[in-house]
Write a protein that holds these residues in place. Structure first.
Motif, PDB file in Angstrom:
ATOM      1  N   TYR A   1      30.551  28.580  33.350  1.00 32.45           N
ATOM      2  CA  TYR A   1      30.287  28.935  34.742  1.00 32.45           C
ATOM      3  C   TYR A   1      28.836  28.651  35.066  1.00 32.45           C
ATOM      4  O   TYR A   1      27.936  29.060  34.334  1.00 32.45           O
TER       5      TYR A   1
ATOM      6  N   GLY B   1      26.232  40.035  31.347  1.00 30.61           N
ATOM      7  CA  GLY B   1      26.652  39.246  32.498  1.00 30.61           C
ATOM      8  C   GLY B   1      25.711  39.371  33.668  1.00 30.61           C
ATOM      9  O   GLY B   1      25.135  38.383  34.123  1.00 30.61           O
ATOM     10  N   VAL B   2      25.542  40.593  34.158  1.00 32.59           N
ATOM     11  CA  VAL B   2      24.819  40.777  35.416  1.00 32.59           C
ATOM     12  C   VAL B   2      23.311  40.676  35.204  1.00 32.59           C
ATOM     13  O   VAL B   2      22.616  40.036  35.983  1.00 32.59           O
TER      14      VAL B   2
ATOM     15  N   ILE C   1      33.152  41.226  35.485  1.00 30.37           N
ATOM     16  CA  ILE C   1      32.452  39.959  35.703  1.00 30.37           C
ATOM     17  C   ILE C   1      33.147  39.075  36.740  1.00 30.37           C
ATOM     18  O   ILE C   1      32.499  38.631  37.693  1.00 30.37           O
TER      19      ILE C   1
ATOM     20  N   TYR D   1      32.436  40.429  40.077  1.00 33.57           N
ATOM     21  CA  TYR D   1      31.038  40.187  40.439  1.00 33.57           C
ATOM     22  C   TYR D   1      30.853  38.751  40.929  1.00 33.57           C
ATOM     23  O   TYR D   1      30.242  38.505  41.970  1.00 33.57           O
TER      24      TYR D   1
ATOM     25  N   ALA E   1      30.132  37.165  29.070  1.00 27.71           N
ATOM     26  CA  ALA E   1      30.541  38.517  29.443  1.00 27.71           C
ATOM     27  C   ALA E   1      31.999  38.555  29.884  1.00 27.71           C
ATOM     28  O   ALA E   1      32.727  39.503  29.587  1.00 27.71           O
ATOM     29  N   ALA E   2      32.441  37.511  30.593  1.00 26.73           N
ATOM     30  CA  ALA E   2      33.830  37.483  31.040  1.00 26.73           C
ATOM     31  C   ALA E   2      34.775  37.436  29.849  1.00 26.73           C
ATOM     32  O   ALA E   2      35.845  38.065  29.864  1.00 26.73           O
TER      33      ALA E   2
ATOM     34  N   LEU F   1      27.415  34.845  32.316  1.00 25.75           N
ATOM     35  CA  LEU F   1      28.636  35.351  32.938  1.00 25.75           C
ATOM     36  C   LEU F   1      29.886  34.957  32.168  1.00 25.75           C
ATOM     37  O   LEU F   1      30.805  35.753  32.027  1.00 25.75           O
TER      38      LEU F   1
END
Lengths: 341, 289
Positions: free
Chosen positions: A84, A301-302, B124, B127, A310-311, A307
């Motif tokens: 991503y 992630g944040v 996620i 988000y 984390a996903a 990301l």
């Protein structure tokens, strides 16, 4: 019952038979399949749309909500297997296969947060599931109705507070100058900065969770208790059962369906349990015991913008959650005959 | 039977336990009230317990004079009202549709909702979605993503299913279309469940903080829960650990207590009046799971 439901397609309603042609939707009677054999009319879907299109339009906005905010994110999990780019496509740019899965499986901090999640989840379940049953049984023995209502009102109260408020209260209580430390000092101990000690985090978390949820958790049990047939108690007394045996043989079986349902639901939220509170209460000093999967993937992630990584962790967490709830449901259906579906 | 000696002993123990429960439940509230009215030096000394020491309302004045506090407080009110309104429209419409047993595709529509209880997209992807939709740093990122609670939806559906069919039917014969039936017949009959649902939603939006924390970066948009969170985050921070409890963080403890009080006050004020609606609402939902 069925005859009273004119909207039900199991039988035509008397009112509709009396007043045809008023613009009211056609009843779909039992005779219709026969009609279809002889004269193929519009398909069942076209007929349903023609009759109920106004109802379907009411469902459009809510369906849009579910699709956009619930189902698109489910598909969005595909970024766990795709790279991503921030600002890029919602579903990632290029396939990377299991790279991120391998990455977190090889990450020692992942296994640390995984263990923490299991321990915190297990401790929470261990205390937050049975204690409402105990409290409900105790409340049920209170004979004075006004006192009983007062007790309930008080015990529900913490449920209505924001988790931020609860975290704030906890911080104040366990602060170095807080009441807990006053008690410690009164007993001759040394004040401790509990909130900065990893070994205290689980105690703080679970006790505040109990404080907030136990009273509210009694509602459904108290409701279940009122439905138990008084005659069962009488019969038990006739057979010579004392109060303990009455509880064991009448009360507990009476609330079993409720208990099993709530247990399955609790197991379903096992993996994500209380993570907002963890996020509010933990700090780098307490990460060794406090950091759970969701807080870890939040930071990954944040905060650090990994990301896809984390996903991948989030997907793993969600899948473990599904496996847990499905197996709990299966086991309870086999073992006690109660299940969610 | 209930007068045996053993039972009386049990009643005594039960009374003691339940009194303990009440004390443990209420103590944090009493303590926070006491702290909020106390002078800092008594809090630092660990001397504030049930009653304020060095009674003052200076800290209240201090917090109340912070314009950011009021901006955030007003944001909370706005978010709660807007989010509850959106949630009520969506939930009512869908619940009404789901309550129509003859409707083709009803089972599918129910599963669309219930499945999201079992499996969700996760933090996620949500988000990323909100970012991609350009909702970040707007009120919509707070009010839209949680617009339907499936639990509330099922409670409402159960309620609608219990309404007498004859009335809707008669209204339809008198020429009302589906929208008219819903608006003029069903909703007036559903005041109880609507009030309960408004309460459920309003309290959850009033209390929420994580969506705002995730999607809002502009302090002017924060709800008051984030204001409070930032105060207590200062106290959890590891930096306070090494230095012990410095003067600065003690002042924060005092301000924290006041901010907690001001944030919790609306809930405490309406709690005695709304509590029984919640209870009946939960019971209603429990009838058919």
């Amino acid at each position: 019952m069925r005859g009273q439901e004119p909207f039900d397609d199991t039988g035509p309603s008397p009112v509709l038979v009396q007043k045809p042609g008023t613009g009211f939707p056609d009843p779909v009677g039992k005779t219709l399949p026969k009609d279809r054999e002889t004269r193929p009319g519009p398909g069942p879907w076209r007929r349903a749309l023609g009759r109920d299109w106004q109802l379907y339009t009411l469902a459009l906005l809510p369906l849009a909500f579910f699709v956009i905010f619930r189902y698109v994110p489910m598909l969005g999990n595909v970024i766990a297997f795709r790279k991503y780019e921030p600002g890029g496509s919602l579903f990632g740019e290029t396939w990377v296969g299991l790279r991120y899965v391998k990455m977190f499986l090889a990450d020692p901090s992942f296994w640390n947060v995984f263990t923490n999640t299991l321990i915190l989840g297990a401790l929470t379940l261990l205390f937050c599931f049975p204690l409402p049953i105990v409290l409900a049984l105790l409340l049920n023995e209170v004979r004075n109705r006004r006192i009983k209502r007062f007790l309930q009102s008080v015990s529900y109260l913490p449920h209505f507070l924001s988790v931020v408020i609860v975290a704030g209260l906890v911080m104040q209580l366990v602060a170095v100058d807080g009441p807990v430390n006053q008690l410690v000092k009164a007993l001759g101990g040394e004040p401790t900065a509990f909130i900065q000690k990893p070994e205290w985090f689980r105690t703080i978390f679970v006790s505040s969770e109990v404080w907030q949820t136990v009273g509210w958790g009694t509602i459904l049990y108290l409701a279940a208790l009122t439905t138990i047939d008084e005659q069962l108690y009488e019969a038990a007394r006739m057979d010579g059962a004392g109060r303990w045996r009455q509880i064991w043989h009448v009360t507990l079986p009476g609330i079993r369906p409720t208990a099993v349902t709530l247990l399955i639901l609790n197991i379903g939220t096992f993996m994500t349990i209380g993570f907002e509170k963890v996020l509010l209460l933990y700090n780098p000093l307490t990460y060794p015991t406090a950091d759970v999967i969701t807080t870890f993937l939040y930071r990954m992630g944040v905060e650090s913008s990994n990301l896809s990584y984390a996903a991948a962790i989030g997907l793993f967490e969600a899948l473990v959650g599904v496996v847990l709830i499905v197996s709990a449901n299966l086991i309870s259906r086999r073992a006690v005959g109660t299940s969610l579906w | 039977m209930d007068r045996t000696r053993g039972y009386r002993v049990f009643q005594g123990i039960n009374a003691v336990i339940l009194t303990g429960v009440v004390i443990v439940t209420l103590y944090p509230f009493v303590n926070i009230v006491a702290r909020s009215f106390s002078e800092e030096r008594y809090i630092v000394g660990g001397q504030v317990n049930l009653v304020p020491r060095g009674f003052n309302i200076e800290t209240y004045k201090l917090v109340v004079s912070d314009p950011m506090f009021w901006t955030n407080y007003r944001n909370t009110v706005v978010y709660t009202v807007v989010a509850t309104a959106i949630a009520m429209v969506l939930t009512t419409c869908y619940a009404y549709v789901l309550s129509k047993k003859h409707l083709k595709g009803r089972t599918f529509l129910i599963w669309v909702a219930v499945f999201t209880m079992i499996f969700s997209g996760g933090l996620i992807p949500n988000y990323v979605l909100v970012n991609s939709l350009g909702l970040t740093d707007t009120i919509w990122s707070v009010v839209l993503p949680n617009a339907i609670s499936v639990f509330n939806l099922l409670v409402m559906k159960t309620f609608f299913e219990g309404l007498p069919r004859d009335l809707e039917e008669a209204a339809a014969i008198d020429g009302l279309n589906t929208y008219g039936v819903l608006w003029r017949i069903v909703l007036p009959l559903s005041k109880a469940v609507i009030a309960t649902m408004v309460l459920f939603y309003a309290v959850s939006f009033w209390n929420s903080w994580f969506t705002a924390f995730l999607y809002l970066n502009d302090g002017d948009l924060f709800p008051v829960t984030i204001y409070l969170r930032n105060l207590i985050a200062g106290a959890t921070g590891a930096e306070a650990a090494g230095a012990g409890i410095a003067e600065a963080s003690a002042a924060a403890a005092n301000i924290q207590a006041v901010t907690i009080m001001l944030t919790v006050l609306p809930i405490l004020a309406v709690y005695p009046f709304v509590q029984r609606y919640f209870v009946s609402g939960v019971m209603l939902g429990a009838v058919k799971g």
